[in-house]
Enzyme design. Structure first.
Site, mmCIF file in Angstrom:
data_model
loop_
_atom_site.group_PDB
_atom_site.id
_atom_site.type_symbol
_atom_site.label_atom_id
_atom_site.label_comp_id
_atom_site.label_asym_id
_atom_site.label_seq_id
_atom_site.Cartn_x
_atom_site.Cartn_y
_atom_site.Cartn_z
ATOM 1 N N GLU A 104 -58.541 106.348 -13.536
ATOM 2 C CA GLU A 104 -59.927 106.780 -13.735
ATOM 3 C C GLU A 104 -60.862 105.987 -12.851
ATOM 4 O O GLU A 104 -60.457 105.010 -12.214
ATOM 5 C CB GLU A 104 -60.330 106.635 -15.202
ATOM 6 C CG GLU A 104 -59.788 107.786 -16.023
ATOM 7 C CD GLU A 104 -60.122 107.678 -17.491
ATOM 8 O OE1 GLU A 104 -61.093 106.995 -17.820
ATOM 9 O OE2 GLU A 104 -59.398 108.287 -18.287
ATOM 10 N N HIS A 223 -73.345 108.019 -18.611
ATOM 11 C CA HIS A 223 -72.241 108.788 -18.034
ATOM 12 C C HIS A 223 -72.836 109.733 -17.003
ATOM 13 O O HIS A 223 -73.789 110.450 -17.300
ATOM 14 C CB HIS A 223 -71.495 109.569 -19.117
ATOM 15 C CG HIS A 223 -70.154 110.032 -18.654
ATOM 16 N ND1 HIS A 223 -69.995 111.024 -17.712
ATOM 17 C CD2 HIS A 223 -68.911 109.609 -18.961
ATOM 18 C CE1 HIS A 223 -68.702 111.195 -17.482
ATOM 19 N NE2 HIS A 223 -68.022 110.339 -18.228
ATOM 20 N N ARG A 269 -69.623 103.742 -12.518
ATOM 21 C CA ARG A 269 -70.474 104.735 -13.189
ATOM 22 C C ARG A 269 -71.952 104.617 -12.854
ATOM 23 O O ARG A 269 -72.632 105.619 -12.711
ATOM 24 C CB ARG A 269 -70.322 104.598 -14.704
ATOM 25 C CG ARG A 269 -69.134 105.323 -15.204
ATOM 26 C CD ARG A 269 -69.154 105.461 -16.697
ATOM 27 N NE ARG A 269 -67.954 106.210 -17.021
ATOM 28 C CZ ARG A 269 -67.388 106.228 -18.218
ATOM 29 N NH1 ARG A 269 -67.912 105.554 -19.210
ATOM 30 N NH2 ARG A 269 -66.320 106.945 -18.431
ATOM 31 N N HIS A 328 -74.376 106.796 -22.810
ATOM 32 C CA HIS A 328 -72.980 107.032 -23.157
ATOM 33 C C HIS A 328 -72.321 105.863 -23.880
ATOM 34 O O HIS A 328 -71.593 106.054 -24.841
ATOM 35 C CB HIS A 328 -72.225 107.316 -21.857
ATOM 36 C CG HIS A 328 -70.789 107.669 -22.050
ATOM 37 N ND1 HIS A 328 -70.393 108.764 -22.779
ATOM 38 C CD2 HIS A 328 -69.639 107.087 -21.606
ATOM 39 C CE1 HIS A 328 -69.066 108.841 -22.774
ATOM 40 N NE2 HIS A 328 -68.586 107.825 -22.083
ATOM 41 N N ARG A 363 -69.225 98.693 -18.135
ATOM 42 C CA ARG A 363 -67.854 98.888 -18.626
ATOM 43 C C ARG A 363 -67.029 99.772 -17.696
ATOM 44 O O ARG A 363 -67.524 100.722 -17.093
ATOM 45 C CB ARG A 363 -67.948 99.563 -19.989
ATOM 46 C CG ARG A 363 -66.660 100.142 -20.502
ATOM 47 C CD ARG A 363 -66.923 100.993 -21.722
ATOM 48 N NE ARG A 363 -67.355 102.322 -21.351
ATOM 49 C CZ ARG A 363 -66.764 103.440 -21.776
ATOM 50 N NH1 ARG A 363 -65.734 103.396 -22.581
ATOM 51 N NH2 ARG A 363 -67.231 104.622 -21.419
HETATM 52 C C1 FAD Z 1 -67.973 111.759 -25.410
HETATM 53 C C2 FAD Z 1 -67.371 110.380 -25.335
HETATM 54 C C3 FAD Z 1 -66.216 110.167 -24.595
HETATM 55 C C4 FAD Z 1 -65.645 108.882 -24.517
HETATM 56 N N1 FAD Z 1 -64.476 108.705 -23.818
HETATM 57 C C5 FAD Z 1 -63.867 107.488 -23.843
HETATM 58 C C6 FAD Z 1 -62.580 107.301 -23.253
HETATM 59 O O1 FAD Z 1 -61.984 108.221 -22.743
HETATM 60 N N2 FAD Z 1 -62.027 106.069 -23.276
HETATM 61 C C7 FAD Z 1 -62.663 105.011 -23.872
HETATM 62 O O2 FAD Z 1 -62.110 103.896 -23.883
HETATM 63 N N3 FAD Z 1 -63.868 105.165 -24.455
HETATM 64 C C8 FAD Z 1 -64.471 106.385 -24.463
HETATM 65 N N4 FAD Z 1 -65.688 106.543 -25.077
HETATM 66 C C9 FAD Z 1 -66.265 105.420 -25.797
HETATM 67 C C10 FAD Z 1 -65.478 105.242 -27.090
HETATM 68 O O3 FAD Z 1 -65.202 106.510 -27.654
HETATM 69 C C11 FAD Z 1 -66.246 104.418 -28.090
HETATM 70 O O4 FAD Z 1 -66.731 103.247 -27.514
HETATM 71 C C12 FAD Z 1 -65.348 104.046 -29.251
HETATM 72 O O5 FAD Z 1 -64.710 105.190 -29.754
HETATM 73 C C13 FAD Z 1 -66.147 103.380 -30.314
HETATM 74 O O6 FAD Z 1 -65.347 103.253 -31.458
HETATM 75 P P1 FAD Z 1 -66.007 102.634 -32.749
HETATM 76 O O7 FAD Z 1 -64.950 102.661 -33.796
HETATM 77 O O8 FAD Z 1 -66.660 101.371 -32.395
HETATM 78 O O9 FAD Z 1 -67.185 103.660 -33.104
HETATM 79 P P2 FAD Z 1 -67.151 105.194 -33.525
HETATM 80 O O10 FAD Z 1 -65.864 105.853 -33.202
HETATM 81 O O11 FAD Z 1 -68.389 105.821 -32.980
HETATM 82 O O12 FAD Z 1 -67.262 105.120 -35.106
HETATM 83 C C14 FAD Z 1 -68.431 104.640 -35.721
HETATM 84 C C15 FAD Z 1 -68.361 104.959 -37.190
HETATM 85 O O13 FAD Z 1 -69.419 104.326 -37.885
HETATM 86 C C16 FAD Z 1 -70.092 105.259 -38.729
HETATM 87 N N5 FAD Z 1 -71.446 104.743 -38.903
HETATM 88 C C17 FAD Z 1 -72.405 104.491 -37.980
HETATM 89 N N6 FAD Z 1 -73.474 103.912 -38.546
HETATM 90 C C18 FAD Z 1 -73.188 103.774 -39.864
HETATM 91 C C19 FAD Z 1 -73.879 103.236 -40.980
HETATM 92 N N7 FAD Z 1 -75.078 102.673 -40.832
HETATM 93 N N8 FAD Z 1 -73.298 103.295 -42.208
HETATM 94 C C20 FAD Z 1 -72.056 103.838 -42.373
HETATM 95 N N9 FAD Z 1 -71.345 104.338 -41.338
HETATM 96 C C21 FAD Z 1 -71.900 104.307 -40.107
HETATM 97 C C22 FAD Z 1 -69.956 106.577 -38.003
HETATM 98 O O14 FAD Z 1 -70.154 107.678 -38.858
HETATM 99 C C23 FAD Z 1 -68.507 106.434 -37.521
HETATM 100 O O15 FAD Z 1 -67.612 106.738 -38.569
HETATM 101 C C24 FAD Z 1 -66.278 107.801 -25.158
HETATM 102 C C25 FAD Z 1 -67.457 108.020 -25.884
HETATM 103 C C26 FAD Z 1 -68.004 109.295 -25.982
HETATM 104 C C27 FAD Z 1 -69.252 109.510 -26.768
#
Ligand code: FAD
Length: 517
Positions: A104, A223, A269, A328, A363
């Site tokens: 990538e 992004h 990016r 993003h 990142r």
């Molecule tokens: C479209 C897209 C594509 C991506 N592609 C990639 C990729 O290919 N490779 C990569 O490494 N990264 C990618 N990323 C980034 C990556 O997906 C995220 O950084 C990562 O998934 C974050 O994981 P997380 O568990 O920290 O948060 P999330 O998966 O966003 O989960 C957060 C959780 O917290 C909950 N939440 C939020 N606030 C509260 C609150 N106050 N009270 C209770 N619950 C709450 C939400 O409902 C959710 O369940 C991408 C991001 C996006 C948006």
């Protein structure tokens, strides 16, 4: 359900994305409660990740702020965590029995593992959700939002929750010995974003309000190729498309990236995002052209992107896809050490809401999923290794009682101001204007949901204003170059951000106009 909620718990994990669920699984058989703002599987960026997960980490970034020790730690633990994910049932793509790896943007080698092309996020989430549902030690509370942390003598001892479906219901408090914030990013604070509505910086806001140190909030990655078909959030055309040879063109059919960077479409990016932004600003538009690189194979290789385009009446096998930069990923977040501990006793943070030092100012694609699993496992080890202490005590009164529905107009104008004033290209005067506007909302509003949005917005704006240089994703047209003397991370607090706002208001009280159109 509410009776259960008020019980005293040992470990509460806020967030049902990759970081939260992985941490809960790793803590088993220790009892944990996972709280998620949306039903599991929805409202998490993880489910939308298309590119995949880095099975190794590249050498540093372009912006000089990566903590090499942290990055090496991620690399060292990548194999073990991918093995864990395989055990939980994630069906990574294989090539003659071995894991298949792809390349990538800005990664110097093929090192990303995928699932059926662009389905990694969805596949990871469904495997983890199934594993969580099978694990009796994990209790899940869905559709409750954490809106405040409760502290006693400087330590976090619990949190305040609210039913997402009932904005006027009295908040519920939970006492907990250990609170893990895994609430994801801040993208939805911007009007143009790829992030779900739940990614609006709430976790960062409640930690900052409780006094936690916040790192690098000014570094927001845009992004370059969100698909512009009038949807909020905007669907994403994954970087892997450019990895496969898709090109960026303007409305004249001319490629514009080769003139900007030797890696052209595979440049970092921030450089690609500025290239796309410049073409749009010049009125020529920007499009991702995969006709030659993928053509008829598009739907089979990138089913998610294909479906998003087709739903908007664009056949990406035959037509260029209209794109624009969109908020993003947040490199900044709650500052944590190598065990995932924040500066507050009783509070850990993992995944995108945290800032470990692994991403610097910019990142690399696919490192965030890796960081989320590595730190989730470390947090579980840190919490799991300590004996269950006496039940946490709560302060006598709950903090917030107000209605928590976000006032539509204010929420909309805050998001518009984030995009116009804190976007791909920034300027000191507009940053100062944003700082003053967000500080005023943060101080004056009685609405807790709006205040939390403003808290995070203020932290981003104040640090962006204070960083008088351009570095990584933070580009200031009034300070367009990198300054070696500023090659250090930002460590700040909400108090410091408010002080910046106060000093700016004293300097230019007559110019505190709030316009966010
Ligand atoms: C479209 C897209 C594509 C991506 N592609 C990639 C990729 O290919 N490779 C990569 O490494 N990264 C990618 N990323 C980034 C990556 O997906 C995220 O950084 C990562 O998934 C974050 O994981 P997380 O568990 O920290 O948060 P999330 O998966 O966003 O989960 C957060 C959780 O917290 C909950 N939440 C939020 N606030 C509260 C609150 N106050 N009270 C209770 N619950 C709450 C939400 O409902 C959710 O369940 C991408 C991001 C996006 C948006």
């Amino acid at each position: 359900m509410l009776d259960n909620l008020t019980r005293n718990t040992d470990v509460v994990i806020v967030g049902g994305g990759l970081a939260g669920l992985f941490c809960a699984l790793k803590l088993a058989p220790r009892a944990v409660t996972v709280i998620s703002a949306a039903p599991l599987g929805l409202g998490a960026s993880t489910a939308w990740a298309q590119g995949g997960i880095a099975a190794a980490v590249a050498e540093g970034d372009s912006a000089g702020l990566v903590d090499e020790t942290i990055a090496l730690g991620l690399a060292r633990e990548a194999g073990a965590r991918i093995h864990d994910l395989l055990q939980y049932g994630v069906p990574f793509d294989r090539d003659e029995g071995r894991l298949a790896v792809g390349r990538e943007a800005a990664h110097s080698a093929r090192r990303i593992v995928h699932v059926r092309g662009d389905m990694a996020g969805r596949a990871i989430m469904s495997a983890l959700i199934e594993a969580v549902r099978r694990t009796p030690s994990i209790g899940v509370i869905e559709s409750y939002v954490a809106e405040g942390l409760l502290t006693l003598d400087g330590a976090v001892t619990g949190l305040q929750l609210r039913d997402v479906g009932d904005a006027t219901a009295k908040p519920v408090t939970i006492a907990s010995r250990a609170v893990v914030l895994a609430t994801g990013g801040i993208g939805h604070l911007y009007a143009v974003t790829t992030n779900p509505a739940e990614a609006s910086g709430l976790g960062l806001a409640i930690a900052a309000r409780a006094g936690a140190i916040i790192a690098d909030p000014e570094f927001v990655q845009f992004h370059p190729t969100a698909i512009m078909v009038g949807r909020d959030p905007a669907p994403l055309a994954t970087e892997a498309l450019r990895g496969e040879g898709a090109m960026l063109i303007n409305d004249k059919g001319k490629r514009f990236m080769p003139a900007r960077h030797p890696l052209a479409e595979l440049a970092p990016r921030d450089i690609v995002a500025r290239g796309v932004f410049a073409e749009i600003a010049a009125g020529r538009g920007a499009f991702l052209d995969a006709r030659e690189a993928l053509g008829a194979h598009f739907s089979e290789k990138f089913p998610t992107v294909h479906a998003s385009c087709m739903a908007a009446g664009i056949d990406p096998a035959k037509q260029p896809i209209p794109v624009a930069p969109a908020a993003h990923y947040h490199m900044g977040g709650i500052s944590v050490d190598a065990r995932g501990r924040t500066s507050l006793t009783g509070l850990w943070a993992g995944g995108e809401v945290s800032s470990t030092g692994a991403h610097g100012a910019n990142r690399l694609a696919s490192n965030s999923l890796l960081e989320a699993v590595v730190y989730a496992a470390r947090i579980a080890e840190d919490i799991g290794g300590s004996p269950i202490a006496a039940p946490a005590r709560l302060p006598a009164t709950s903090m917030y009682q107000q209605d928590c529905a976000i006032p539509a107009l204010e929420g909309k104008s805050l998001r518009a101001m984030m995009t116009s004033h804190l976007g791909v290209i920034r300027h000191g005067d507009r940053l100062a204007e944003a700082v003053r506007a967000f500080a005023r909302i943060e101080r004056d509003t009685a609405n807790i949901a709006l205040r939390n949005m403003a808290t995070t917005a203020l932290l981003v704006a104040a640090s962006a204003w204070a960083r008088r240089e351009s570095r990584g994703a933070h580009y200031r047209i009034d300070y367009p170059t990198e300054k070696p003397a500023l090659a250090h991370r930002t460590m700040t607090t909400l108090v410091a951000a408010r002080e910046i706002a106060a000093s700016l208001s004293e300097r230019a009280p007559a110019r505190t106009v709030e316009h966010a159109s």
